[in-house]
Write a protein that holds these residues in place. Structure first.
Motif, PDB file in Angstrom:
ATOM      1  N   ARG A 230       4.578  10.978  -5.485  1.00  0.00           N
ATOM      2  CA  ARG A 230       5.665  11.278  -6.801  1.00  0.00           C
ATOM      3  C   ARG A 230       5.005  12.081  -7.702  1.00  0.00           C
ATOM      4  N   SER A 231       3.944  11.433  -8.510  1.00  0.00           N
ATOM      5  CA  SER A 231       3.367  12.199  -9.424  1.00  0.00           C
ATOM      6  C   SER A 231       2.891  13.381  -9.178  1.00  0.00           C
ATOM      7  N   TYR A 232       2.234  13.615  -7.940  1.00  0.00           N
ATOM      8  CA  TYR A 232       1.747  14.827  -7.407  1.00  0.00           C
ATOM      9  C   TYR A 232       2.693  16.083  -7.586  1.00  0.00           C
ATOM     10  N   TYR A 233       3.946  15.575  -6.829  1.00  0.00           N
ATOM     11  CA  TYR A 233       5.011  16.785  -6.892  1.00  0.00           C
ATOM     12  C   TYR A 233       5.554  16.961  -8.104  1.00  0.00           C
ATOM     13  N   ARG A 234       5.538  15.910  -8.949  1.00  0.00           N
ATOM     14  CA  ARG A 234       6.181  16.251 -10.385  1.00  0.00           C
ATOM     15  C   ARG A 234       5.330  17.253 -11.142  1.00  0.00           C
ATOM     16  N   LYS A 235       4.047  16.834 -11.091  1.00  0.00           N
ATOM     17  CA  LYS A 235       3.143  17.927 -11.741  1.00  0.00           C
ATOM     18  C   LYS A 235       3.020  19.227 -11.006  1.00  0.00           C
ATOM     19  N   ARG A 236       3.068  19.206  -9.687  1.00  0.00           N
ATOM     20  CA  ARG A 236       3.050  20.628  -9.207  1.00  0.00           C
ATOM     21  C   ARG A 236       4.303  21.462  -9.357  1.00  0.00           C
ATOM     22  N   THR A 237       5.294  21.005  -9.181  1.00  0.00           N
ATOM     23  CA  THR A 237       6.744  21.529  -9.634  1.00  0.00           C
ATOM     24  C   THR A 237       7.141  21.242 -10.989  1.00  0.00           C
ATOM     25  N   GLY A 238       6.591  20.804 -12.009  1.00  0.00           N
ATOM     26  CA  GLY A 238       7.012  20.593 -13.512  1.00  0.00           C
ATOM     27  C   GLY A 238       8.393  20.034 -13.511  1.00  0.00           C
ATOM     28  N   GLY A 239       8.225  18.897 -12.692  1.00  0.00           N
ATOM     29  CA  GLY A 239       9.358  17.972 -12.608  1.00  0.00           C
ATOM     30  C   GLY A 239      10.545  18.175 -11.646  1.00  0.00           C
ATOM     31  N   LEU A 240      10.371  19.230 -11.052  1.00  0.00           N
ATOM     32  CA  LEU A 240      11.625  19.707 -10.096  1.00  0.00           C
ATOM     33  C   LEU A 240      11.622  18.780  -8.978  1.00  0.00           C
ATOM     34  N   ARG A 241      10.497  18.175  -8.494  1.00  0.00           N
ATOM     35  CA  ARG A 241      10.388  17.230  -7.068  1.00  0.00           C
ATOM     36  C   ARG A 241       9.844  16.353  -7.593  1.00  0.00           C
ATOM     37  N   ALA A 242      10.255  15.040  -6.919  1.00  0.00           N
ATOM     38  CA  ALA A 242       9.740  13.785  -7.095  1.00  0.00           C
ATOM     39  C   ALA A 242       9.797  12.871  -5.714  1.00  0.00           C
ATOM     40  N   ASP A 243       9.292  13.566  -4.670  1.00  0.00           N
ATOM     41  CA  ASP A 243       9.387  13.148  -3.233  1.00  0.00           C
ATOM     42  C   ASP A 243       8.430  12.083  -3.268  1.00  0.00           C
ATOM     43  N   THR A 244       8.599  10.891  -2.400  1.00  0.00           N
ATOM     44  CA  THR A 244       7.932  10.002  -2.056  1.00  0.00           C
ATOM     45  C   THR A 244       7.184  10.191  -0.631  1.00  0.00           C
TER      46      THR A 244
ATOM     47  N   GLN B 187       0.699  -1.139   0.062  1.00  0.00           N
ATOM     48  CA  GLN B 187      -0.087  -0.105   0.197  1.00  0.00           C
ATOM     49  C   GLN B 187       0.824   1.175  -0.075  1.00  0.00           C
ATOM     50  N   LEU B 188       2.135   1.180   0.807  1.00  0.00           N
ATOM     51  CA  LEU B 188       2.824   2.555   0.900  1.00  0.00           C
ATOM     52  C   LEU B 188       3.366   2.537  -0.414  1.00  0.00           C
ATOM     53  N   ARG B 189       3.875   1.697  -1.151  1.00  0.00           N
ATOM     54  CA  ARG B 189       4.520   1.720  -2.383  1.00  0.00           C
ATOM     55  C   ARG B 189       3.753   2.379  -3.637  1.00  0.00           C
ATOM     56  N   ALA B 190       2.534   1.878  -3.465  1.00  0.00           N
ATOM     57  CA  ALA B 190       1.325   2.437  -4.213  1.00  0.00           C
ATOM     58  C   ALA B 190       1.300   4.014  -3.957  1.00  0.00           C
ATOM     59  N   TYR B 191       1.181   4.202  -2.691  1.00  0.00           N
ATOM     60  CA  TYR B 191       0.957   5.627  -2.237  1.00  0.00           C
ATOM     61  C   TYR B 191       2.256   6.346  -2.687  1.00  0.00           C
TER      62      TYR B 191
ATOM     63  N   THR C 198       6.795   8.127   2.127  1.00  0.00           N
ATOM     64  CA  THR C 198       7.887   7.312   3.209  1.00  0.00           C
ATOM     65  C   THR C 198       9.300   8.182   3.165  1.00  0.00           C
ATOM     66  N   GLY C 199       9.726   8.555   1.955  1.00  0.00           N
ATOM     67  CA  GLY C 199      10.918   9.356   1.935  1.00  0.00           C
ATOM     68  C   GLY C 199      10.903  10.642   2.787  1.00  0.00           C
ATOM     69  N   GLN C 200       9.708  11.140   2.507  1.00  0.00           N
ATOM     70  CA  GLN C 200       9.546  12.504   3.252  1.00  0.00           C
ATOM     71  C   GLN C 200       9.087  12.484   4.781  1.00  0.00           C
ATOM     72  N   ALA C 201       8.542  11.408   5.053  1.00  0.00           N
ATOM     73  CA  ALA C 201       8.024  11.253   6.155  1.00  0.00           C
ATOM     74  C   ALA C 201       9.316  10.916   7.281  1.00  0.00           C
TER      75      ALA C 201
END
Length: 249
Positions: free
Chosen positions: A206-220, A197-201, A222-225
């Motif tokens: 990651r897709s959310y951040y890529r879209k919001r930042t024009g590809g400048l961020r790709a955080d996950t 479930q966490l991998r899917a999330y 779990t990584g962020q937490a």
């Protein structure tokens, strides 16, 4: 979908506000809605400080990691756990059991009461077409926040709530899947299911951040937490809450 559910599900944090103050009527409505929240044993163990003094707001913004929206908003509320009036109640009733206020249970009651009131306030504000953002970074220096707001013992500032007219609205951040949050009749402890479930999330985030930042961020997620939890932040809070009279026994 009814308007209340629609308002709740459309929530996002707003950090850019128009230079327009809330009216007295708007502020009072938000406070009355906060007061309508459930409260443990009718104790109402919280207080709300409205900050309108520009110098105080600027100083609180500095404490809160120099976040501009702490100083520039329609109104700043600071929610506090508050057992001060209960200490006075002991005196009024001729009782000497003030030490009871120092228990972990009453500390939790005050925290929960304040959080419930704040969420009512946030929902009320959003239903009025306003935007909100919680400010946990006031806990960077609770002693200074207490000094600025002249808070007595048994009153602990917990977080701020900025409210105002949105100048910019970001895309809504995706939340964890419902089945990852909701457990029926017992806690789901299947580690492999959790990881799946966490991998899917992570991919969703990651897709959310890529879209919001024009590809400048790709955080996950779990990584962020983990990055957040690896910081040894605000370790002084343990001792400070006891200094204010809370959570001693």
């Amino acid at each position: 979908m009814n308007p209340v559910v629609e308002t709740i599900l459309s929530h996002r944090s707003i950090r850019d506000f128009e230079e327009k103050k809330l009216t007295k009527e708007q502020i009072e409505t938000i406070i009355r809605c906060a007061q309508a929240a459930s409260t443990s044993s009718f104790l109402q163990a919280y207080s709300i400080i409205g900050v309108t003094d520009e110098e105080k707001k600027a100083r609180l913004a500095e404490i809160a990691s120099n976040q501009r929206h702490v100083a520039k908003n329609g109104h700043l509320f600071v929610f506090c756990a508050d057992l001060y009036r209960h200490r006075i109640a002991f005196e009024m009733e001729g009782e000497q059991a003030v030490k009871n206020l120092e228990s972990t249970e009453l500390f939790m009651v005050a925290l929960i009461d304040a959080a419930l009131a704040a969420q009512n306030a946030a929902l009320a504000a959003e239903s009025m077409g306003l935007g909100i953002c919680y400010i946990g970074s006031l806990r960077n220096d609770l002693e200074e926040v207490s000094r600025i707001l002249d808070l007595p013992d048994f009153v602990l500032p917990l977080f701020g709530l900025t409210v105002g007219y949105p100048a910019k609205i970001n895309e809504q951040k995706p939340r964890l899947a419902l089945e990852h949050i909701y457990h029926e009749n017992g806690y789901e402890k299947d580690k492999n299911k959790y990881i799946e479930q966490l991998r899917a999330y992570n991919e969703t985030v990651r897709s959310y951040y890529r879209k919001r930042t024009g590809g400048l961020r790709a955080d996950t997620w779990t990584g962020q937490a983990v990055k957040t939890l690896m910081k040894n932040e605000r370790l002084y809070v343990h001792d400070y809450i006891k200094k204010k009279g809370f959570n001693k026994i």
